[in-house]
Scaffold this active site. Structure first.
Site, PDB file in Angstrom:
ATOM      1  N   GLU A 175       0.845  -1.205   0.000  1.00 31.37           N
ATOM      2  CA  GLU A 175       0.000   0.000   0.000  1.00 31.37           C
ATOM      3  C   GLU A 175       0.879   1.252   0.000  1.00 31.37           C
ATOM      4  OE1 GLU A 175      -3.302   0.331  -0.506  1.00 31.37           O
ATOM      5  OE2 GLU A 175      -2.487   2.338  -0.687  1.00 31.37           O
ATOM      6  N   ALA A 178      -0.652   7.733   1.844  1.00 33.22           N
ATOM      7  CA  ALA A 178      -0.047   8.548   2.906  1.00 33.22           C
ATOM      8  C   ALA A 178      -1.173   8.994   3.831  1.00 33.22           C
ATOM      9  CB  ALA A 178       0.680   9.756   2.320  1.00 33.22           C
ATOM     10  N   LYS A 230       8.234  -1.571  -2.403  1.00 36.04           N
ATOM     11  CA  LYS A 230       7.609  -0.797  -1.318  1.00 36.04           C
ATOM     12  C   LYS A 230       8.681  -0.198  -0.400  1.00 36.04           C
ATOM     13  CE  LYS A 230       4.985   0.965   1.648  1.00 36.04           C
ATOM     14  NZ  LYS A 230       4.209   2.168   1.417  1.00 36.04           N
ATOM     15  N   LEU A 231       9.635  -1.029   0.004  1.00 35.40           N
ATOM     16  CA  LEU A 231      10.710  -0.512   0.867  1.00 35.40           C
ATOM     17  C   LEU A 231      11.498   0.569   0.128  1.00 35.40           C
ATOM     18  CD1 LEU A 231      12.223  -3.746   2.507  1.00 35.40           C
ATOM     19  CD2 LEU A 231      10.604  -2.123   3.490  1.00 35.40           C
ATOM     20  N   ASN A 234       9.643   4.030  -0.088  1.00 42.38           N
ATOM     21  CA  ASN A 234       9.739   4.799   1.159  1.00 42.38           C
ATOM     22  C   ASN A 234      11.157   5.314   1.395  1.00 42.38           C
ATOM     23  OD1 ASN A 234       7.073   4.729   1.748  1.00 42.38           O
ATOM     24  ND2 ASN A 234       7.201   3.288   3.450  1.00 42.38           N
ATOM     25  N   GLY A 281      12.232  17.067  10.307  1.00 40.63           N
ATOM     26  CA  GLY A 281      12.583  15.667  10.072  1.00 40.63           C
ATOM     27  C   GLY A 281      11.315  14.861   9.871  1.00 40.63           C
ATOM     28  N   GLY A 283       8.493  12.043  10.247  1.00 45.33           N
ATOM     29  CA  GLY A 283       7.981  11.157  11.291  1.00 45.33           C
ATOM     30  C   GLY A 283       7.093  10.121  10.633  1.00 45.33           C
ATOM     31  N   CYS A 286       6.342   4.617   9.329  1.00 43.98           N
ATOM     32  CA  CYS A 286       6.948   3.758   8.306  1.00 43.98           C
ATOM     33  C   CYS A 286       8.332   4.142   7.799  1.00 43.98           C
ATOM     34  CB  CYS A 286       5.988   3.619   7.135  1.00 43.98           C
ATOM     35  SG  CYS A 286       4.519   2.715   7.629  1.00 43.98           S
ATOM     36  N   LYS A 349       2.257  14.766  11.036  1.00 47.81           N
ATOM     37  CA  LYS A 349       1.990  15.645   9.898  1.00 47.81           C
ATOM     38  C   LYS A 349       0.569  16.144  10.067  1.00 47.81           C
ATOM     39  CE  LYS A 349       0.905  13.669   5.879  1.00 47.81           C
ATOM     40  NZ  LYS A 349       0.815  12.765   4.702  1.00 47.81           N
TER      41      LYS A 349
HETATM   42  P1  NAD Z   1      -1.778  -0.423  12.723  1.00 39.81           P
HETATM   43  O1  NAD Z   1      -0.940  -0.734  13.904  1.00 39.81           O
HETATM   44  O2  NAD Z   1      -2.567   0.845  12.684  1.00 39.81           O
HETATM   45  O3  NAD Z   1      -2.812  -1.617  12.488  1.00 39.81           O
HETATM   46  C1  NAD Z   1      -2.471  -2.970  12.540  1.00 39.81           C
HETATM   47  C2  NAD Z   1      -3.624  -3.726  13.221  1.00 39.81           C
HETATM   48  O4  NAD Z   1      -3.384  -5.130  13.094  1.00 39.81           O
HETATM   49  C3  NAD Z   1      -3.766  -3.443  14.719  1.00 39.81           C
HETATM   50  O5  NAD Z   1      -5.059  -2.902  14.979  1.00 39.81           O
HETATM   51  C4  NAD Z   1      -3.566  -4.813  15.385  1.00 39.81           C
HETATM   52  O6  NAD Z   1      -4.402  -5.020  16.511  1.00 39.81           O
HETATM   53  C5  NAD Z   1      -3.942  -5.756  14.249  1.00 39.81           C
HETATM   54  N1  NAD Z   1      -3.395  -7.112  14.396  1.00 39.81           N
HETATM   55  C6  NAD Z   1      -2.106  -7.468  14.633  1.00 39.81           C
HETATM   56  N2  NAD Z   1      -1.973  -8.812  14.651  1.00 39.81           N
HETATM   57  C7  NAD Z   1      -3.215  -9.324  14.431  1.00 39.81           C
HETATM   58  C8  NAD Z   1      -3.740 -10.637  14.316  1.00 39.81           C
HETATM   59  N3  NAD Z   1      -2.938 -11.702  14.414  1.00 39.81           N
HETATM   60  N4  NAD Z   1      -5.050 -10.782  14.092  1.00 39.81           N
HETATM   61  C9  NAD Z   1      -5.872  -9.705  13.980  1.00 39.81           C
HETATM   62  N5  NAD Z   1      -5.440  -8.439  14.058  1.00 39.81           N
HETATM   63  C10 NAD Z   1      -4.121  -8.242  14.279  1.00 39.81           C
HETATM   64  O7  NAD Z   1      -0.799  -0.491  11.458  1.00 39.81           O
HETATM   65  P2  NAD Z   1      -0.966   0.269  10.055  1.00 39.81           P
HETATM   66  O8  NAD Z   1      -0.467   1.660  10.153  1.00 39.81           O
HETATM   67  O9  NAD Z   1      -2.325   0.018   9.506  1.00 39.81           O
HETATM   68  O10 NAD Z   1       0.117  -0.523   9.183  1.00 39.81           O
HETATM   69  C11 NAD Z   1      -0.089  -1.853   8.792  1.00 39.81           C
HETATM   70  C12 NAD Z   1       0.950  -2.231   7.761  1.00 39.81           C
HETATM   71  O11 NAD Z   1       0.804  -1.388   6.608  1.00 39.81           O
HETATM   72  C13 NAD Z   1       2.397  -2.052   8.221  1.00 39.81           C
HETATM   73  O12 NAD Z   1       3.180  -3.064   7.661  1.00 39.81           O
HETATM   74  C14 NAD Z   1       2.785  -0.718   7.628  1.00 39.81           C
HETATM   75  O13 NAD Z   1       4.173  -0.634   7.386  1.00 39.81           O
HETATM   76  C15 NAD Z   1       2.033  -0.716   6.319  1.00 39.81           C
HETATM   77  N6  NAD Z   1       1.710   0.616   5.782  1.00 39.81           N
HETATM   78  C16 NAD Z   1       1.263   1.605   6.616  1.00 39.81           C
HETATM   79  C17 NAD Z   1       0.902   2.846   6.090  1.00 39.81           C
HETATM   80  C18 NAD Z   1       0.411   3.963   6.966  1.00 39.81           C
HETATM   81  O14 NAD Z   1       0.231   5.068   6.458  1.00 39.81           O
HETATM   82  N7  NAD Z   1       0.163   3.758   8.248  1.00 39.81           N
HETATM   83  C19 NAD Z   1       0.961   3.050   4.701  1.00 39.81           C
HETATM   84  C20 NAD Z   1       1.396   2.006   3.883  1.00 39.81           C
HETATM   85  C21 NAD Z   1       1.761   0.793   4.438  1.00 39.81           C
HETATM   86  C1  UGA Z   2       4.557   7.706   3.659  1.00 43.67           C
HETATM   87  C2  UGA Z   2       4.567   7.630   2.128  1.00 43.67           C
HETATM   88  O1  UGA Z   2       4.372   8.951   1.601  1.00 43.67           O
HETATM   89  C3  UGA Z   2       3.473   6.704   1.620  1.00 43.67           C
HETATM   90  O2  UGA Z   2       3.562   6.574   0.208  1.00 43.67           O
HETATM   91  C4  UGA Z   2       3.647   5.337   2.279  1.00 43.67           C
HETATM   92  O3  UGA Z   2       2.606   4.466   1.868  1.00 43.67           O
HETATM   93  C5  UGA Z   2       3.619   5.491   3.785  1.00 43.67           C
HETATM   94  O4  UGA Z   2       4.665   6.401   4.191  1.00 43.67           O
HETATM   95  C6  UGA Z   2       3.865   4.217   4.523  1.00 43.67           C
HETATM   96  O5  UGA Z   2       4.416   3.282   3.987  1.00 43.67           O
HETATM   97  O6  UGA Z   2       3.498   4.246   5.698  1.00 43.67           O
HETATM   98  P1  UGA Z   2       3.122   8.997   5.481  1.00 43.67           P
HETATM   99  O7  UGA Z   2       4.220   8.619   6.397  1.00 43.67           O
HETATM  100  O8  UGA Z   2       1.733   8.703   5.904  1.00 43.67           O
HETATM  101  O9  UGA Z   2       3.314   8.292   4.051  1.00 43.67           O
HETATM  102  O10 UGA Z   2       3.173  10.562   5.173  1.00 43.67           O
HETATM  103  P2  UGA Z   2       4.151  11.469   4.278  1.00 43.67           P
HETATM  104  O11 UGA Z   2       3.342  12.491   3.617  1.00 43.67           O
HETATM  105  O12 UGA Z   2       5.038  10.668   3.427  1.00 43.67           O
HETATM  106  O13 UGA Z   2       5.022  12.199   5.383  1.00 43.67           O
HETATM  107  C7  UGA Z   2       5.984  11.494   6.146  1.00 43.67           C
HETATM  108  C8  UGA Z   2       6.802  12.479   6.951  1.00 43.67           C
HETATM  109  O14 UGA Z   2       7.637  13.249   6.111  1.00 43.67           O
HETATM  110  C9  UGA Z   2       5.952  13.495   7.732  1.00 43.67           C
HETATM  111  O15 UGA Z   2       6.528  13.705   8.997  1.00 43.67           O
HETATM  112  C10 UGA Z   2       6.024  14.740   6.885  1.00 43.67           C
HETATM  113  O16 UGA Z   2       5.830  15.913   7.601  1.00 43.67           O
HETATM  114  C11 UGA Z   2       7.436  14.634   6.354  1.00 43.67           C
HETATM  115  N1  UGA Z   2       7.659  15.376   5.094  1.00 43.67           N
HETATM  116  C12 UGA Z   2       6.987  15.020   3.968  1.00 43.67           C
HETATM  117  C13 UGA Z   2       8.577  16.414   5.073  1.00 43.67           C
HETATM  118  O17 UGA Z   2       9.222  16.736   6.096  1.00 43.67           O
HETATM  119  N2  UGA Z   2       8.798  17.077   3.899  1.00 43.67           N
HETATM  120  C14 UGA Z   2       8.144  16.760   2.746  1.00 43.67           C
HETATM  121  O18 UGA Z   2       8.401  17.412   1.715  1.00 43.67           O
HETATM  122  C15 UGA Z   2       7.215  15.698   2.788  1.00 43.67           C
END
Ligand code: NAD
Ligand code: UGA
Length: 474
Positions: A175, A178, A230-231, A234, A281, A283, A286, A349
């Site tokens: 996924e 953001a 994906k890695l 990011n 910086g 935050g 991910c 953010k």
């Molecule tokens: P999150 O912590 O918000 O949600 C994960 C959920 O999974 C939790 O509610 C937890 O209780 C549940 N869970 C864990 N183990 C379980 C199990 N065995 N059965 C049922 N539920 C279980 O995490 P998130 O931010 O949604 O991220 C999930 C994944 O997606 C991560 O790998 C992250 O790197 C990736 N990702 C996150 C974002 C983002 O913006 N947060 C964007 C892209 C990808």
């Molecule tokens: C980021 C990626 O943008 C998504 O594509 C990815 O799916 C996601 O991580 C993930 O894997 O979790 P996110 O962390 O939600 O999304 O938000 P961003 O908009 O990327 O911002 C990340 C951080 O960088 C924030 O702290 C933001 O303030 C900072 N940022 C962003 C800056 O300092 N400068 C910029 O120009 C952009």
């Protein structure tokens, strides 16, 4: 149902989806799929009963995450073909397709601690899928995972098939949303990436996205390319932020202005103008964990130089946060002990209530360590979360001369009453146009503005009498 029947049904079209993990990704992603595919029943499951109850709450203000536009999507789909439940086994058994969307944080102990991803939740839910699935099930990696994790998932699922009337196909579908723009990112993605080698499963997943995403934007790769992309995405995004923050420090030292530099270099179409905003910086949950995971993988595969190249992106980010906290102390006559400091914004953010790895945490902790009294304002983050992040409850610390305290302020102006400094940490829209005359009037003098996002009206603040420091401005 015999394997073959469900297999051919899966080939025809996916009818039932289960998503394990009702977090920042699982919730919004499944809400959009359910919204765009009314003929598919989507059930999002989680072990966390409180989180599921919040997703089911009739009061949309109680949803577990704040994301603009999410409430409207939920209103259309929830109860129709979108369900939130704690009955994980039942949802897996009924599903043709199961998304794994659980957390994958950095390991805190054991081999790879501080770098490698902790895969215990991925393994636990894979084992649950292996045990509870019936017939043919397509298992989709939605979580961000180290390259080759699909091998582990396939091995666990293969072991469960032996002597059982069940079968599996595994896909990677990372996924890219953001936070804060998740709904728009999901509805209008730059691309959808699907990795796998089972053509029927690939088609079945692509068909779901084709309900609203143009086919040309649906990229198909092998499993490992998808996981690694994906890695890499990011890492490249975070690298741009560390790059511009490194130049911001040089701008401050030389009289250049990082906004002008960003505009000048961003006008080159080969560089592009996005992700060049200097700040406190990066935050979020991910960037740091994914780059550290990349560093770990490079080390694992014997690529020490590549590992240290990416490690530097994280180091620069840590330095930027520490640099800002120390600069505040230095400008306030080298001591903030007992001084009130207004902190505007705590989320990592704007437009999210998420504080994971927020720069605000590190900056606040450094200032608390110096004995500051922080008055924190954030329109969406609740005080319980801040208590957890700062590992101390609100209130003035009794031993304020050794450690500071914090409290929540209901408005930016109230945060500033009696303060020596105001620090803008999150780029919330309401901080763009603050009334600097009113703020200056209630602060102790000399009064400082530290704008870590370069969003406040610095000229107005200066005109009101404030001393102003803006990131990247020489
Ligand atoms: P999150 O912590 O918000 O949600 C994960 C959920 O999974 C939790 O509610 C937890 O209780 C549940 N869970 C864990 N183990 C379980 C199990 N065995 N059965 C049922 N539920 C279980 O995490 P998130 O931010 O949604 O991220 C999930 C994944 O997606 C991560 O790998 C992250 O790197 C990736 N990702 C996150 C974002 C983002 O913006 N947060 C964007 C892209 C990808
Ligand atoms: C980021 C990626 O943008 C998504 O594509 C990815 O799916 C996601 O991580 C993930 O894997 O979790 P996110 O962390 O939600 O999304 O938000 P961003 O908009 O990327 O911002 C990340 C951080 O960088 C924030 O702290 C933001 O303030 C900072 N940022 C962003 C800056 O300092 N400068 C910029 O120009 C952009």
């Amino acid at each position: 149902m015999p394997v073959t029947d469900k297999y051919f049904m899966a080939l025809a079209a996916v009818r039932k989806i289960c998503c394990i993990g009702a977090g920042y990704v699982g919730g919004p992603t499944m809400a959009v799929i359910a919204d765009r595919c009314p003929e598919i029943e989507v059930t999002v499951v989680d072990l966390n009963a409180a989180r599921i109850a919040a997703w089911n709450s009739l009061d949309l203000a109680q949803l577990p995450i704040y994301e603009p536009g999410l409430d409207a999507v939920l209103q259309r789909a929830r109860g129709r073909n979108l369900h939130f439940s704690t009955d994980v086994d039942q949802a897996i058994a009924a599903a043709d397709m199961v998304f794994l969307s659980v957390n994958t944080p950095t390991k805190t102990r054991g081999v790879g601690a501080g770098q490698a991803s902790d895969l215990r939740w991925i393994e636990a839910c894979t084992r649950q899928v292996a045990a509870a699935a019936k017939g043919h099930t397509i298992v989709v990696e939605k979580s961000t995972l180290p390259v080759r994790t699909a091998e582990t998932i396939q091995a666990i699922l293969a072991a469960a098939q032996v002597g059982e009337d069940k079968s599996f196909a595994v896909l990677s579908n990372p996924e890219f949303l953001a936070e804060g723009t998740a709904i728009n990112d999901l509805e209008n993605p730059d691309r959808v990436l699907i990795g796998g080698n089972d053509a029927a499963a690939l088609n079945a997943l692509a068909e779901i996205y084709e309900h609203w995403v143009p086919t040309v934007k649906i990229l198909r790769t092998n499993l490992w390319s998808s996981e690694l992309s994906k890695l890499t995405a990011n890492a490249f995004l975070a690298q741009r932020i560390s790059s511009i923050n490194s130049i911001a420090a040089l701008c401050e030292a030389t009289g250049a202005d990082v906004k002008e530099v960003a505009k000048a270099i961003g006008s080159d179409s080969r560089i592009g103008n996005r992700f060049l905003q200097s700040g406190p910086g990066y935050g979020g949950s991910c960037f740091q964990k994914d780059i550290l995971n990349l560093v770990y993988l490079c080390g694992y595969y014997g690529l020490a130089e590549v590992a240290s190249y990416w490690q530097q992106v994280v180091q620069l980010n840590n330095w930027q946060q520490q640099r800002i906290a120390r600069l505040v102390v230095q400008k306030l006559f080298n001591t903030v002990n007992g001084k009130r400091i207004a902190m505007l914004g705590f989320a990592f953010k704007a437009n999210t209530n998420d504080t994971r790895e927020s720069p605000a945490i590190r900056i606040a902790k450094e200032l608390l360590e110096e004995g500051a009294q922080l008055a924190i304002h954030d329109p969406k983050v609740n005080p319980d979360q801040i208590s957890k992040d700062l590992a101390q409850p609100p209130g003035l610390d009794m031993a304020a001369d050794v450690h500071g305290g914090w409290s929540m302020a209901p408005s930016p102006l109230e945060a500033c009453i009696g303060a020596d400094a105001v620090i803008v940490v999150t780029e919330w829209q309401q901080y763009f146009h603050l009334d600097w005359q009113a703020i200056y009037a209630v602060m102790r003098k000399p009064a400082w503005l530290f704008d870590t996002r370069a969003i406040a009206d610095g000229k107005a603040a200066l005109a009101a009498g404030m001393q102003v420091w803006t990131v990247g401005e020489g």
